[in-house]
Design an enzyme around this catalytic site. Structure first.
Site, PDB file in Angstrom:
ATOM      1  N   TYR A   4      50.773 168.138 -33.948  1.00  0.00           N
ATOM      2  CA  TYR A   4      51.069 166.850 -33.884  1.00  0.00           C
ATOM      3  C   TYR A   4      50.017 166.117 -32.782  1.00  0.00           C
ATOM      4  O   TYR A   4      49.485 166.706 -31.684  1.00  0.00           O
ATOM      5  CB  TYR A   4      52.584 166.383 -33.417  1.00  0.00           C
ATOM      6  CG  TYR A   4      53.068 167.008 -32.141  1.00  0.00           C
ATOM      7  CD1 TYR A   4      52.720 166.537 -30.853  1.00  0.00           C
ATOM      8  CD2 TYR A   4      53.970 168.206 -32.243  1.00  0.00           C
ATOM      9  CE1 TYR A   4      53.557 167.250 -30.031  1.00  0.00           C
ATOM     10  CE2 TYR A   4      54.578 168.866 -31.300  1.00  0.00           C
ATOM     11  CZ  TYR A   4      54.164 168.436 -30.253  1.00  0.00           C
ATOM     12  OH  TYR A   4      54.759 169.111 -29.056  1.00  0.00           O
ATOM     13  N   ARG A   7      53.103 167.549 -21.705  1.00  0.00           N
ATOM     14  CA  ARG A   7      54.200 168.034 -20.620  1.00  0.00           C
ATOM     15  C   ARG A   7      53.639 167.402 -19.358  1.00  0.00           C
ATOM     16  O   ARG A   7      54.452 166.916 -18.339  1.00  0.00           O
ATOM     17  CB  ARG A   7      54.297 169.554 -20.761  1.00  0.00           C
ATOM     18  CG  ARG A   7      55.177 169.943 -19.598  1.00  0.00           C
ATOM     19  CD  ARG A   7      55.507 171.472 -19.410  1.00  0.00           C
ATOM     20  NE  ARG A   7      56.484 172.150 -18.658  1.00  0.00           N
ATOM     21  CZ  ARG A   7      56.359 172.109 -17.289  1.00  0.00           C
ATOM     22  NH1 ARG A   7      55.133 171.945 -16.869  1.00  0.00           N
ATOM     23  NH2 ARG A   7      57.300 172.541 -16.334  1.00  0.00           N
ATOM     24  N   ALA A  47      63.411 169.997 -16.078  1.00  0.00           N
ATOM     25  CA  ALA A  47      64.726 169.997 -15.669  1.00  0.00           C
ATOM     26  C   ALA A  47      64.897 169.386 -14.301  1.00  0.00           C
ATOM     27  O   ALA A  47      65.850 168.709 -13.717  1.00  0.00           O
ATOM     28  CB  ALA A  47      65.561 171.184 -16.005  1.00  0.00           C
ATOM     29  N   GLU A  52      59.463 174.162  -4.951  1.00  0.00           N
ATOM     30  CA  GLU A  52      58.628 174.436  -6.090  1.00  0.00           C
ATOM     31  C   GLU A  52      57.916 175.601  -5.631  1.00  0.00           C
ATOM     32  O   GLU A  52      57.009 175.503  -4.611  1.00  0.00           O
ATOM     33  CB  GLU A  52      57.974 173.119  -6.771  1.00  0.00           C
ATOM     34  CG  GLU A  52      56.996 173.668  -7.608  1.00  0.00           C
ATOM     35  CD  GLU A  52      57.368 174.812  -8.925  1.00  0.00           C
ATOM     36  OE1 GLU A  52      56.584 175.737  -9.116  1.00  0.00           O
ATOM     37  OE2 GLU A  52      58.434 174.370  -9.539  1.00  0.00           O
ATOM     38  N   ASP A 105      66.601 175.603 -18.882  1.00  0.00           N
ATOM     39  CA  ASP A 105      66.280 177.107 -19.309  1.00  0.00           C
ATOM     40  C   ASP A 105      67.236 177.914 -18.816  1.00  0.00           C
ATOM     41  O   ASP A 105      67.503 179.143 -19.048  1.00  0.00           O
ATOM     42  CB  ASP A 105      64.921 177.263 -19.497  1.00  0.00           C
ATOM     43  CG  ASP A 105      64.020 176.642 -20.730  1.00  0.00           C
ATOM     44  OD1 ASP A 105      64.875 176.157 -21.602  1.00  0.00           O
ATOM     45  OD2 ASP A 105      62.813 176.735 -20.444  1.00  0.00           O
TER      46      ASP A 105
END
Length: 371
Positions: A191, A102, A13, A32, A268
């Protein structure tokens, strides 16, 4: 003129928002708390709705180099017998579903924001929210910005715990599918990923409380035991698991208040979702584009933030609710499961377009045109 922005959180995000805002002329700083953007997490699915945003940001070629294109979803029962097939490639051939680790997505985003001139400050633990002109809360489930806007909230434990693992997949299949195996009280989704890897997410119902978050180490032997009754390729996949992580699934409400005059939530932090629609990352990416577009078209920041919430809240609430419903549908047993699976088989065989069209409102959504 675009306002300067400070973003708390360098996940999907936050980095997408940083790029979208910078491309519209904003000066962006990202804070961060982690000391580095380490290789964490596992596979995620980027459906076409989110892919349109990433393509518009110029990331398409980079993503294609590190992702696989999924044909669709195959549903199986726990015995390994087919239930239904959703062939998204045939239904929308020009709208790719990308499967990606990710960490690879974070790398693509991090490279893009670096080239765009975004200031990324790692190791910045935000104890007190900075007083800035625009503060974007992209700080996830435990969002401090959300608490400032909405107060303290108690999430509800769903009674479900999820396992995540990535395994070597040395013999990839010629077609790429997301495979979901459904059993009483549990299900497993797997997957392939690029570089001969395979992602596994396995969810089981259990009474004990687990801490929220997906960084807790899990015992692969317990994972194999929990899904010992599953057949098909599942036993082979689980035998290859050497490291697994556990997290308890908690239900949060969509935040009632997403903004004030200079603080705003995305991802989120605004609308945590259970992992049963594979739309958590997609909604965050859509949010990032919508926020930047609203700020870029309305010089009144307070009005732009209000418009952003109006544009996003109903859609996100509907997707969160659909994920909650799937949590129940995936874990049916006995007669209810037989009836539900028979209906899915029939629809998959005789009315496949009807089955696929149930998701058109999600995947055909164009965030670029919608702002």
């Amino acid at each position: 003129m675009m306002p300067a922005a400070t973003i708390v959180g360098a996940g999907i995000a936050g980095l997408t928002a940083a790029l979208a805002l910078t491309q519209r002329g904003s000066v962006v700083t990202v804070l961060e708390r982690a000391p580095e953007l380490a290789e964490v997490g596992a596979g995620i699915q980027i459906s076409p709705n989110a892919g349109r945003v990433l393509d518009a940001l110029g990331l398409g070629p980079g993503l294609d180099a590190v992702s696989l294109r999924s044909r669709g979803v195959r549903l199986w029962n726990s015995a390994g017998k087919p239930v239904a097939t959703l062939d998204f490639l045939r239904h929308r051939p020009d709208a790719p579903f990308r499967l990606i680790h990710r960490a690879r997505l974070i790398e693509v985003l991090a490279e893009a924001i670096s080239k765009a001139g975004v200031i990324l400050r790692l190791g910045e633990r935000v104890e007190t929210l900075p007083d800035v002109g625009l503060l974007v809360g992209a700080d996830g489930l435990q969002s401090r910005v959300r608490r400032e806007l909405n107060g303290t909230e108690a999430p509800f434990f769903t009674g479900q715990t999820a396992w995540r693992a990535v395994i070597d997949d040395p013999d990839p299949q010629p077609e790429v599918w997301v495979d979901a195996f459904l059993g009483p009280g549990r299900h497993l989704v797997s997957y392939p990923l690029a570089n001969n890897l395979r992602n596994i997410v396995a969810v089981e119902e259990r009474a004990e409380w687990q801490e929220e978050g997906w960084s807790q180490p899990g015992d692969p032997a317990q994972l194999r035991s929990a899904f010992a009754s599953f057949r098909g390729p599942v036993p082979g996949w689980l035998d290859a698991v050497h490291d697994a992580h556990l997290w308890g699934l908690f239900r949060h409400r969509v935040a009632p208040r997403w903004h004030d005059d200079n603080r705003v939530l995305i991802g989120d932090a605004a609308h945590p979702t259970l992992p049963f629609m594979a739309q958590g990352a997609a909604m965050a990416i859509e949010d990032a584009w919508a926020l930047a577009a609203c700020l870029g078209t309305d010089p009144d920041q307070a009005k732009a933030l209000a418009r952003y919430q109006v544009l996003r809240q109903d859609r996100c609430t509907r997707i969160v609710a659909m994920g909650d419903a799937n949590a129940r549908h995936y874990h049916l047993g006995g007669l209810r499961q037989r009836v539900a699976h028979a209906a899915l088989r029939s629809a998959s065989t005789f009315r496949p377009s009807f089955l696929l069209s149930r998701f058109d409102w999600i995947y055909d959504h164009d965030p670029i045109a919608g702002v």
